[in-house]
Design a protein around this motif. Structure first.
Motif, PDB file in Angstrom:
ATOM      1  N   GLY A   1       0.817  -1.218   0.000  1.00  0.00           N
ATOM      2  CA  GLY A   1       0.000   0.000   0.000  1.00  0.00           C
ATOM      3  C   GLY A   1       0.841   1.254   0.000  1.00  0.00           C
ATOM      4  N   GLY A   2       2.122   1.125  -0.359  1.00  0.00           N
ATOM      5  CA  GLY A   2       3.033   2.263  -0.378  1.00  0.00           C
ATOM      6  C   GLY A   2       3.432   2.649  -1.777  1.00  0.00           C
ATOM      7  N   GLU A   3       4.518   3.411  -1.862  1.00  0.00           N
ATOM      8  CA  GLU A   3       5.052   3.873  -3.136  1.00  0.00           C
ATOM      9  C   GLU A   3       6.578   3.850  -3.084  1.00  0.00           C
ATOM     10  N   PHE A   4       7.193   3.902  -4.261  1.00  0.00           N
ATOM     11  CA  PHE A   4       8.646   3.890  -4.367  1.00  0.00           C
ATOM     12  C   PHE A   4       9.066   4.750  -5.554  1.00  0.00           C
ATOM     13  N   TRP A   5      10.131   5.520  -5.363  1.00  0.00           N
ATOM     14  CA  TRP A   5      10.655   6.386  -6.417  1.00  0.00           C
ATOM     15  C   TRP A   5      12.148   6.150  -6.608  1.00  0.00           C
ATOM     16  N   VAL A   6      12.623   6.436  -7.801  1.00  0.00           N
ATOM     17  CA  VAL A   6      14.057   6.447  -8.075  1.00  0.00           C
ATOM     18  C   VAL A   6      14.443   7.794  -8.655  1.00  0.00           C
ATOM     19  N   ALA A   7      15.705   8.142  -8.449  1.00  0.00           N
ATOM     20  CA  ALA A   7      16.317   9.315  -9.073  1.00  0.00           C
ATOM     21  C   ALA A   7      17.325   8.784 -10.076  1.00  0.00           C
ATOM     22  N   GLU A   8      17.271   9.301 -11.299  1.00  0.00           N
ATOM     23  CA  GLU A   8      18.172   8.857 -12.359  1.00  0.00           C
ATOM     24  C   GLU A   8      19.010  10.011 -12.875  1.00  0.00           C
ATOM     25  N   LYS A   9      20.254   9.689 -13.165  1.00  0.00           N
ATOM     26  CA  LYS A   9      21.162  10.628 -13.819  1.00  0.00           C
ATOM     27  C   LYS A   9      21.783   9.867 -14.985  1.00  0.00           C
ATOM     28  N   GLU A  10      21.570  10.385 -16.177  1.00  0.00           N
ATOM     29  CA  GLU A  10      22.111   9.764 -17.392  1.00  0.00           C
ATOM     30  C   GLU A  10      21.770   8.272 -17.471  1.00  0.00           C
ATOM     31  N   GLY A  11      20.537   7.937 -17.092  1.00  0.00           N
ATOM     32  CA  GLY A  11      20.068   6.561 -17.190  1.00  0.00           C
ATOM     33  C   GLY A  11      20.476   5.647 -16.054  1.00  0.00           C
ATOM     34  N   ASN A  12      21.229   6.156 -15.084  1.00  0.00           N
ATOM     35  CA  ASN A  12      21.666   5.347 -13.940  1.00  0.00           C
ATOM     36  C   ASN A  12      20.894   5.731 -12.687  1.00  0.00           C
ATOM     37  N   VAL A  13      20.519   4.743 -11.894  1.00  0.00           N
ATOM     38  CA  VAL A  13      19.840   5.007 -10.624  1.00  0.00           C
ATOM     39  C   VAL A  13      20.871   5.569  -9.647  1.00  0.00           C
ATOM     40  N   VAL A  14      20.619   6.801  -9.178  1.00  0.00           N
ATOM     41  CA  VAL A  14      21.540   7.467  -8.254  1.00  0.00           C
ATOM     42  C   VAL A  14      20.896   7.764  -6.907  1.00  0.00           C
ATOM     43  N   GLY A  15      19.621   7.435  -6.777  1.00  0.00           N
ATOM     44  CA  GLY A  15      18.927   7.642  -5.518  1.00  0.00           C
ATOM     45  C   GLY A  15      17.609   6.905  -5.522  1.00  0.00           C
ATOM     46  N   CYS A  16      17.085   6.647  -4.326  1.00  0.00           N
ATOM     47  CA  CYS A  16      15.795   5.969  -4.225  1.00  0.00           C
ATOM     48  C   CYS A  16      15.198   6.194  -2.847  1.00  0.00           C
ATOM     49  N   ILE A  17      13.886   6.009  -2.787  1.00  0.00           N
ATOM     50  CA  ILE A  17      13.165   6.080  -1.514  1.00  0.00           C
ATOM     51  C   ILE A  17      11.791   5.443  -1.699  1.00  0.00           C
ATOM     52  N   GLY A  18      11.290   4.888  -0.616  1.00  0.00           N
ATOM     53  CA  GLY A  18       9.935   4.360  -0.617  1.00  0.00           C
ATOM     54  C   GLY A  18       9.307   4.575   0.740  1.00  0.00           C
ATOM     55  N   TYR A  19       8.026   4.248   0.816  1.00  0.00           N
ATOM     56  CA  TYR A  19       7.350   4.270   2.105  1.00  0.00           C
ATOM     57  C   TYR A  19       6.292   3.177   2.134  1.00  0.00           C
ATOM     58  N   LYS A  20       5.974   2.783   3.354  1.00  0.00           N
ATOM     59  CA  LYS A  20       4.866   1.859   3.573  1.00  0.00           C
ATOM     60  C   LYS A  20       4.002   2.431   4.685  1.00  0.00           C
ATOM     61  N   PRO A  21       2.697   2.165   4.646  1.00  0.00           N
ATOM     62  CA  PRO A  21       1.826   2.641   5.715  1.00  0.00           C
ATOM     63  C   PRO A  21       2.132   1.939   7.037  1.00  0.00           C
ATOM     64  N   VAL A  22       2.048   2.705   8.114  1.00  0.00           N
ATOM     65  CA  VAL A  22       2.118   2.180   9.475  1.00  0.00           C
ATOM     66  C   VAL A  22       1.014   2.884  10.265  1.00  0.00           C
ATOM     67  N   GLU A  23       0.738   2.413  11.459  1.00  0.00           N
ATOM     68  CA  GLU A  23      -0.334   3.010  12.257  1.00  0.00           C
ATOM     69  C   GLU A  23      -0.073   4.508  12.464  1.00  0.00           C
ATOM     70  N   GLY A  24      -0.989   5.332  12.000  1.00  0.00           N
ATOM     71  CA  GLY A  24      -0.887   6.777  12.177  1.00  0.00           C
ATOM     72  C   GLY A  24      -0.018   7.494  11.164  1.00  0.00           C
ATOM     73  N   GLY A  25       0.598   6.747  10.256  1.00  0.00           N
ATOM     74  CA  GLY A  25       1.481   7.432   9.316  1.00  0.00           C
ATOM     75  C   GLY A  25       2.101   6.521   8.282  1.00  0.00           C
ATOM     76  N   VAL A  26       3.316   6.883   7.906  1.00  0.00           N
ATOM     77  CA  VAL A  26       4.073   6.080   6.950  1.00  0.00           C
ATOM     78  C   VAL A  26       5.496   5.902   7.469  1.00  0.00           C
ATOM     79  N   GLU A  27       6.143   4.846   6.990  1.00  0.00           N
ATOM     80  CA  GLU A  27       7.533   4.576   7.334  1.00  0.00           C
ATOM     81  C   GLU A  27       8.383   4.677   6.085  1.00  0.00           C
ATOM     82  N   ILE A  28       9.420   5.489   6.151  1.00  0.00           N
ATOM     83  CA  ILE A  28      10.388   5.610   5.057  1.00  0.00           C
ATOM     84  C   ILE A  28      11.203   4.332   4.990  1.00  0.00           C
TER      85      ILE A  28
END
Length: 158
Positions: free
Chosen positions: A52-79
């Protein structure tokens, strides 16, 4: 430097594994065991959608250089899985990635954002603290190959 941010895909596996291995190489004792400890990296989109969460990547010149996601937890989300290539840290990638999660949390009307971070990741701790997270009072041991001990952080949302 042009960085593109997009939703993660299952076919990002190779780029994510390469990024995280590079990040771990900067810390003594950190080992990435994908198959036994982080199998979700092989199907990241499907994994986070299933939570039930989401995930993103950061790309530079076609290469993954960063990422982050989250999942729901009670009262919020967890990175989960915030990583930025060490060669381009301190240029706003981590901030932008955190903004994506914070914006999603606000849309979901969450009360808080929480996370666990390895005690060795000092640069990440500084980023979280600049963003208003409070932590380092609670720890947990993961009993993984890296012998990880993690700090808990939390940010209350308005």
């Amino acid at each position: 430097m042009t960085i593109d941010y997009r939703r993660g895909r299952d076919d990002d596996a190779e780029g994510l594994i390469t990024l995280i291995e590079k990040c771990y190489a900067g810390y003594e004792g950190c080992v990435l065991d994908v198959d036994n400890e982080e199998p979700q990296l092989r199907h990241i989109k499907t994994y986070f959608e299933g939570l039930g969460g989401e995930f993103w990547v950061a790309e530079k010149e076609g290469n993954v250089v960063g990422c982050i996601g989250y999942k729901p937890v009670e009262g919020g989300v967890e990175i989960k899985h915030l990583y930025v290539d060490g060669d381009i840290r301190r240029q706003g990638l981590g901030t932008t990635l955190c903004d994506l999660v914070e914006e999603a949390a606000v849309k979901r009307k969450c009360e808080k954002i929480v996370l666990w971070t390895d005690t060795r990741f000092h640069e990440a701790h500084s980023l979280y603290e600049r963003r208003g997270f409070v932590g380092k009072t609670e720890t947990r041991e993961l009993h993984d190959l890296s012998k990880s001990v993690e700090y808990y952080y939390e940010k209350t949302l308005p």
